[in-house]
Design a protein around this motif. Structure first.
Motif, PDB file in Angstrom:
ATOM      1  N   GLN A  62      -3.040  -4.878  30.254  1.00 38.54           N
ATOM      2  CA  GLN A  62      -2.883  -5.529  31.558  1.00 38.54           C
ATOM      3  C   GLN A  62      -4.042  -5.140  32.496  1.00 38.54           C
ATOM      4  O   GLN A  62      -3.953  -5.354  33.711  1.00 38.54           O
ATOM      5  CB  GLN A  62      -1.557  -5.093  32.201  1.00 38.54           C
ATOM      6  CG  GLN A  62      -0.322  -5.483  31.414  1.00 38.54           C
ATOM      7  CD  GLN A  62      -0.058  -6.983  31.415  1.00 38.54           C
ATOM      8  OE1 GLN A  62      -0.259  -7.659  32.431  1.00 38.54           O
ATOM      9  NE2 GLN A  62       0.341  -7.515  30.264  1.00 38.54           N
ATOM     10  N   LEU A  66       2.562  -1.641  37.085  1.00 38.25           N
ATOM     11  CA  LEU A  66       2.773  -0.611  36.066  1.00 38.25           C
ATOM     12  C   LEU A  66       4.286  -0.331  35.889  1.00 38.25           C
ATOM     13  O   LEU A  66       4.786  -0.199  34.766  1.00 38.25           O
ATOM     14  CB  LEU A  66       2.042   0.678  36.459  1.00 38.25           C
ATOM     15  CG  LEU A  66       1.983   1.790  35.415  1.00 38.25           C
ATOM     16  CD1 LEU A  66       1.314   1.306  34.117  1.00 38.25           C
ATOM     17  CD2 LEU A  66       1.230   2.992  35.967  1.00 38.25           C
ATOM     18  N   ILE A  82      -5.018  -2.265  33.502  1.00 39.73           N
ATOM     19  CA  ILE A  82      -4.710  -1.182  34.453  1.00 39.73           C
ATOM     20  C   ILE A  82      -5.265   0.110  33.857  1.00 39.73           C
ATOM     21  O   ILE A  82      -4.928   0.476  32.723  1.00 39.73           O
ATOM     22  CB  ILE A  82      -3.195  -1.039  34.682  1.00 39.73           C
ATOM     23  CG1 ILE A  82      -2.617  -2.330  35.294  1.00 39.73           C
ATOM     24  CG2 ILE A  82      -2.874   0.169  35.569  1.00 39.73           C
ATOM     25  CD1 ILE A  82      -1.113  -2.358  35.369  1.00 39.73           C
ATOM     26  N   ILE A  91       5.772  -3.032  33.885  1.00 34.84           N
ATOM     27  CA  ILE A  91       5.476  -2.881  32.446  1.00 34.84           C
ATOM     28  C   ILE A  91       6.516  -1.939  31.806  1.00 34.84           C
ATOM     29  O   ILE A  91       7.066  -2.216  30.733  1.00 34.84           O
ATOM     30  CB  ILE A  91       4.046  -2.328  32.238  1.00 34.84           C
ATOM     31  CG1 ILE A  91       3.020  -3.396  32.624  1.00 34.84           C
ATOM     32  CG2 ILE A  91       3.834  -1.852  30.804  1.00 34.84           C
ATOM     33  CD1 ILE A  91       1.590  -2.884  32.674  1.00 34.84           C
ATOM     34  N   ASP A 130      -1.909  -1.071  41.746  1.00 33.27           N
ATOM     35  CA  ASP A 130      -1.356  -1.402  40.423  1.00 33.27           C
ATOM     36  C   ASP A 130       0.017  -0.770  40.164  1.00 33.27           C
ATOM     37  O   ASP A 130       0.606  -0.968  39.086  1.00 33.27           O
ATOM     38  CB  ASP A 130      -2.325  -0.930  39.320  1.00 33.27           C
ATOM     39  CG  ASP A 130      -3.610  -1.749  39.311  1.00 33.27           C
ATOM     40  OD1 ASP A 130      -3.552  -2.931  39.717  1.00 33.27           O
ATOM     41  OD2 ASP A 130      -4.656  -1.204  38.895  1.00 33.27           O
ATOM     42  N   ALA A 183      -0.695  -0.644  29.426  1.00 34.84           N
ATOM     43  CA  ALA A 183      -1.430  -0.695  30.703  1.00 34.84           C
ATOM     44  C   ALA A 183      -2.841  -1.226  30.494  1.00 34.84           C
ATOM     45  O   ALA A 183      -3.351  -2.053  31.287  1.00 34.84           O
ATOM     46  CB  ALA A 183      -1.464   0.697  31.330  1.00 34.84           C
ATOM     47  N   ASN A 204       0.216   3.727  27.625  1.00 37.04           N
ATOM     48  CA  ASN A 204      -1.242   3.692  27.840  1.00 37.04           C
ATOM     49  C   ASN A 204      -1.832   2.375  27.308  1.00 37.04           C
ATOM     50  O   ASN A 204      -2.619   1.702  27.974  1.00 37.04           O
ATOM     51  CB  ASN A 204      -1.875   4.901  27.149  1.00 37.04           C
ATOM     52  CG  ASN A 204      -3.307   5.145  27.619  1.00 37.04           C
ATOM     53  OD1 ASN A 204      -3.718   4.608  28.652  1.00 37.04           O
ATOM     54  ND2 ASN A 204      -4.055   5.932  26.856  1.00 37.04           N
ATOM     55  N   LEU A 217      -5.418   4.028  33.767  1.00 33.95           N
ATOM     56  CA  LEU A 217      -4.585   5.156  34.192  1.00 33.95           C
ATOM     57  C   LEU A 217      -5.462   6.350  34.543  1.00 33.95           C
ATOM     58  O   LEU A 217      -6.341   6.742  33.771  1.00 33.95           O
ATOM     59  CB  LEU A 217      -3.609   5.551  33.071  1.00 33.95           C
ATOM     60  CG  LEU A 217      -2.581   4.485  32.662  1.00 33.95           C
ATOM     61  CD1 LEU A 217      -1.656   5.011  31.569  1.00 33.95           C
ATOM     62  CD2 LEU A 217      -1.754   4.032  33.861  1.00 33.95           C
ATOM     63  N   PRO A 266      -1.801   5.173  38.190  1.00 38.56           N
ATOM     64  CA  PRO A 266      -2.913   4.217  38.003  1.00 38.56           C
ATOM     65  C   PRO A 266      -4.113   4.616  38.864  1.00 38.56           C
ATOM     66  O   PRO A 266      -3.964   5.300  39.885  1.00 38.56           O
ATOM     67  CB  PRO A 266      -2.310   2.890  38.471  1.00 38.56           C
ATOM     68  CG  PRO A 266      -1.230   3.280  39.418  1.00 38.56           C
ATOM     69  CD  PRO A 266      -0.722   4.613  38.992  1.00 38.56           C
TER      70      PRO A 266
END
Lengths: 262, 324
Positions: free
Chosen positions: B284, B247, B286, B250, B243, B281, B278, B288, B238
């Protein structure tokens, strides 16, 4: 079978074997022929060891006395050649390559055996020729009358002796081949074969009066010398044929069924 | 045993059903069902004593199976004469007559199999022994002996080539040559079955893989299938280290347990799952910084499906394939 025959002939056509096996055989025969003639005595009584009388050597069968005396050693050499030819396939691991190229095992075995028979016939005949030439050359110098050798009886005796010697040599070779297949080693085959034929059979035949009728080494030796008064050539030959058939069937079955894990 | 969906469509060169070899009570090969596709290079791997060589010997008619059936090139293994003229083999170490030249050794085999003896010269040149064919076999180095073994296997111009440790004793250049030769043969439609301990080598040259262990089949199928199924990991980094925990959660929530390692989240999952991670994330919020797939090696996969300690196993370093 043709492939196995041709391939074995190719393998046999090498200097080491020709000089080693062939040379040994020719050397023994030549040595026994020379010693027989050079030690021939004029007297009527038979000497010891290699001694024979000039009178005996002047008989129609005198020409082949040297070859006959070399028969057992010739047989041992032949046993060694056959044992090496079959046994090294196991010890080198070559057998697995060979059986991938010729998986019909009885045909492979037969072709290989026939090639060795041809090889054996050639070197035994060569040894006989060497012996005959040496005898004809040396005999006059020792006062041996060779006229009987070239008579019709003499020639017939010589052919017969060569034939007997040849069959006996092939018999010894067959024993070597069978032992190599059973023990999967040329060294074991040679050691066991020689130990059996020389000391073991000598002891057994001394202890067992009927041993001369049944012991393979005694039979082969008897056949090589053209039979004896106690065991006829015909009986010896028949017993050897029966032994040969048993060996052929037994080794073929063993060779066909046994896993090749080396 | 696992079997990957086979992407091979050329039919089968070798099949076995319940192929078994017992010595006394011990099953050296235990009810193996093999399916080797035609026209590809199949790797045959397993620890020492796994039953590889015994299996190969049964396929070549050298050892009788205790149970089971099999076919090679469409013929039953109970009748090896019907197919061995189209099979070349190098089993275990190359074995030849030590006091006979390499050339004569090949000629002997050619005469036995009634193959064209003129091929001997060509094959000696092909394996790099053109100028040493006249030397006696015992004077050869291990690598030269190996090359002669490969030449002998090629004598019948085979449809199926069975090679047991073909690169054993070869120097790096020799290994590369053998690899190129096998690829060339496979491209010409030849089926190759290669047994080896060099897993890196197998991974490089093989399309298809068979793994056996303790006499039992552990895997057969596409080599990539095994590696992906057993070792693939999606690795995500991330933008903000804060995060990482979210992650990982998730990943776990999606059925791929995430673990945090060296500032990245690692989740065992097939490569195709990386785009899904991907998207998850992003939902949420986040971002990457990096997303990649670590495939591992055949060695990793091998150890994952066998019980071996793998003392004799050698392999190349892991490879990483970046997908995002």
């Amino acid at each position: 079978m043709t492939g196995a025959f041709m391939s074995e002939l190719l393998k046999l056509r090498r200097r080491g074997l020709l000089l080693g096996g062939g040379g040994l055989l020719l050397g023994f025969t030549a040595l026994f022929t020379i010693l027989g003639i050079e030690n021939a005595t004029k007297g009527a009584t038979r000497g010891r060891g290699f001694h024979v009388t000039v009178a005996e050597l002047s008989q129609p069968d005198g020409l082949v006395r040297g070859i006959e005396r070399a028969s057992t050693l010739m047989g041992i050499v032949m046993l060694g050649i056959f044992a090496a030819a079959f046994g090294t396939e196991y010890t080198t691991g070559m057998l697995r390559n060979l059986l991938v190229r010729e998986p019909r095992r009885v045909k492979f075995l037969t072709g290989k055996y026939l090639a060795l028979l041809v090889f054996a016939v050639v070197i035994v005949l060569l040894a006989c020729i060497v012996s005959i030439v040496l005898a004809l050359t040396l005999a006059p110098g020792k006062g041996i009358d060779t006229s009987a050798w070239t008579s019709s009886t003499g020639i017939a005796d010589t052919w017969r002796a060569v034939w007997h010697l040849l069959v006996a040599a092939l018999g010894y070779g067959t024993v070597g081949a069978a032992l190599a297949i059973i023990f999967r080693s040329p060294v074991a085959a040679l050691a066991i074969g020689v130990a059996w034929i020389l000391p073991a059979e000598a002891i057994l035949s001394a202890l067992w009066s009927n041993g001369q009728f049944w012991l393979p080494g005694q039979l082969l030796s008897n056949f090589a010398s053209g039979g004896s008064s106690s065991v006829s050539l015909a009986r010896t030959g028949l017993t050897l044929v029966i032994y040969w058939a048993i060996i052929a069937v037994g080794t073929s079955m063993l060779f066909s069924r046994r896993d090749v894990a080396t | 045993m696992s079997t990957a969906a086979a992407p091979f469509s050329g039919g089968l060169a070798v099949t076995t059903t319940g192929l078994t070899k017992r010595y006394g009570a011990r099953a050296v090969v235990d009810a193996i069902d093999l399916e080797l596709p035609r026209g590809v290079i199949s790797g045959f791997v397993g620890p020492n004593g796994a039953g590889k060589t015994t299996t190969l010997r049964m396929l070549l008619g050298l050892i009788r199976p205790s149970a089971g059936t099999g076919e090679v090139l469409g013929h039953s293994i109970t009748d090896p004469a019907s197919y061995l003229a189209r099979v070349g083999a190098l089993i275990e170490s190359p074995a030849f007559y030590p006091t006979i030249s390499g050339r004569r050794n090949l000629e002997i085999l050619a005469a036995l199999g009634r193959h064209d003896r003129r091929r001997v010269t060509t094959l000696l040149a092909q394996v790099g022994l053109g100028d040493r064919g006249g030397d006696v076999f015992k004077s050869y180095s291990l690598g030269m002996k190996q090359r002669l073994g490969i030449a002998a296997a090629l004598l019948p111009d085979p449809e199926l080539l069975v090679l047991d440790e073909p690169t054993n004793g070869l120097d790096p250049a020799g290994i590369r040559e053998v690899r190129a030769l096998l690829r060339e043969l496979a491209d010409d439609g030849l089926t190759v079955l290669v047994s080896s301990h060099l897993l890196g080598e197998i991974q490089t040259i093989c399309d298809h893989l068979v793994v056996i262990d303790a006499g039992q089949l552990r895997y057969q199928g596409a080599i990539d299938g095994l590696i992906s199924a057993q070792t693939a990991e999606v690795v995500a980094i991330p933008e903000h280290a804060t995060d990482l925990a979210r992650l990982a959660a998730i990943c776990t929530g999606a059925g791929h347990p995430g673990r945090i390692e060296d500032g990245a989240v690692h989740a065992p999952a097939p490569p195709e799952w990386a785009p899904e991670l991907n998207r998850l994330a992003m939902r949420q919020e986040i971002t990457l910084a990096a997303l990649s797939v670590s495939r591992g090696t055949l060695e990793d996969a091998f150890f994952a499906i066998t019980d071996t300690e793998g003392h004799q196993i050698l392999a190349h370093a892991p490879e990483t394939e970046v997908t995002a």
